[in-house]
Write an enzyme that holds these catalytic residues in place. Structure first.
Site: not given
Ligand SMILES: *Cc1c(COP(=O)(O)O)cnc(C)c1O
Length: 387
Positions: A56, A109, A182
């Site tokens: 971990r 998202y 992101d």
């Molecule tokens: C899919 C997605 C997430 C979340 O990620 P997971 O791996 O599904 O938990 C966050 N931001 C964006 C832009 C995404 O497309």
């Protein structure tokens, strides 16, 4: 000299293949083995070999991925998680306390929005949705003394809105908050937010980084070592780490990211152009189209416009749902970023949890994740489905 030092000045494509991945010292294996192990023999109490104690806290396969992630984003600390949302949760609970506030995108998202609106709100984290394409609106949404982060997706999901990262970094730093980007849609191959002033990169590595629709994972990358240490502490303390096999799959995916993205971009451009000329299509959202509202900023801060396209159809929600059901090559499914093309209806699928909120998406919207198949086959499938 370690391989990471040797590749310090290497280009993206080279880092994606080599960073964090010295050939295995024991066997010479040219890719990092899957260290499917939970614990490590100590040479006397506290005598750790290479710092490994318990998986971990750290695992060699995950470490290879984390070092590679840091290198390709131009950061110093990379952390790999069990999913993108696990990465987001770790970040938010590291940098925020109850009473704090985050400015989030007006088209985030769906799962990110749910994390803010349904989960972290219960722990006293406030949020305001703002149009990230308008730095003045973002500035106005900041709550002085409370806002700890400005959260940006660019291009955004599912409307492909483009935010000016350098401008928003200015707003964040002027107001004492962090700029979180992101970078899932763009990937570090097309966009380097840390170099533009962002403080934290978030990824769903499930998408383009993994690239083959066979793994769920997430990541954080930062430049600041102190913030990196706090996040590393919380990653271990909260525990949502990427497992060794998942880390290995993402590492493998990253090796071909550059060549895959080139094809995703060229295919998506052709699809967007064909849709823009189609009589049954009322709007196309793709920053590669010269008249797209995000085109200018995207052209400035991205090396390509990505593989995601969304569009609206005449005929409303039912027609949008029907088109999604009529394609054969474009697979009807959630997620994105794999080599295979996907189609979906955000209003009823990925963004259903945003219904009734400021983040609700148009019901006649269709989202495409354009894959790397033959463009001729993709165009034929889509045009046939549109009728
Ligand atoms: C899919 C997605 C997430 C979340 O990620 P997971 O791996 O599904 O938990 C966050 N931001 C964006 C832009 C995404 O497309």
């Amino acid at each position: 000299m370690s391989a990471s030092d040797a590749h310090a000045n290497a280009a993206f494509e080279t880092l994606a293949i080599h960073a964090g991945q010295d050939p295995d010292p024991l066997t010479g294996a040219v890719v990092p083995p899957i260290y499917q192990v939970s614990t490590y023999k100590q040479d006397g109490v506290g005598g750790l070999r290479g710092g490994y104690e318990y998986s971990r806290s750290a695992n060699p396969t995950r470490k290879a991925l984390e070092d590679c992630l840091a290198a390709i984003e131009g950061g110093r600390v990379g952390l790999a998680f069990a999913s993108g949302l696990a990465a987001e949760d770790c970040l938010l609970r590291t940098v925020c306390v109850p009473g704090d506030h985050v400015v989030i995108p007006a088209d985030a998202y769906g799962g990110t929005f749910r994390l803010f609106s349904k989960v972290l709100s219960r722990w006293g984290l406030g949020w305001t949705a703002a149009n990230m394409a308008d730095p003045a609106a973002v500035r106005a949404a900041v709550v002085p003394g409370k806002t700890k982060a400005i959260w940006v997706e660019t291009p955004s999901n599912p409307l492909l809105g483009v935010a000016d990262i350098a401008a928003l970094a200015g707003v964040a730093h002027e107001t004492g908050s962090l700029l979180v980007v992101d970078n899932t849609f763009a990937t570090p191959y097309l966009q380097q937010p840390l170099a533009l002033g962002a403080d934290v990169i978030v990824h769903s590595t499930t998408k383009y980084m993994g690239g083959h629709s066979d793994v769920v994972g997430g990541a954080l990358v930062v430049s600041d070592e102190e913030l990196g240490a706090e996040l590393t502490y919380h990653q271990n303390a909260m525990g949502a780490v990427a497992g060794p096999f998942d880390a290995w799959l993402v590492l493998r995916g990253i090796k071909t990211l550059a060549v895959r993205m080139d094809r995703h971009c060229s295919n998506a451009q052709r699809i967007a152009e064909a849709l823009a000329a189609h009589p049954k299509v009322t709007a196309v959202h793709y920053p590669g189209l010269p008249d797209d509202p995000g085109h200018e900023v995207a052209a400035k801060q991205m090396a390509g416009f990505g593989g995601m396209v969304s569009f609206r159809v005449a005929g409303g929600e039912q027609e949008a749902v029907d088109v999604c059901g009529r394609t054969e090559l474009f697979i009807l499914g959630e997620s994105l970023g794999g080599v295979e093309s996907l189609i979906e209806h955000p209003g009823r699928m990925t963004h259903a949890s945003a219904a009734g909120s400021p983040l609700e998406v148009p019901d006649d919207l269709i989202r495409l994740s354009v894959g790397i198949e033959s463009i001729d086959d993709l165009l034929a499938d889509l045009l046939r489905a549109l009728g």
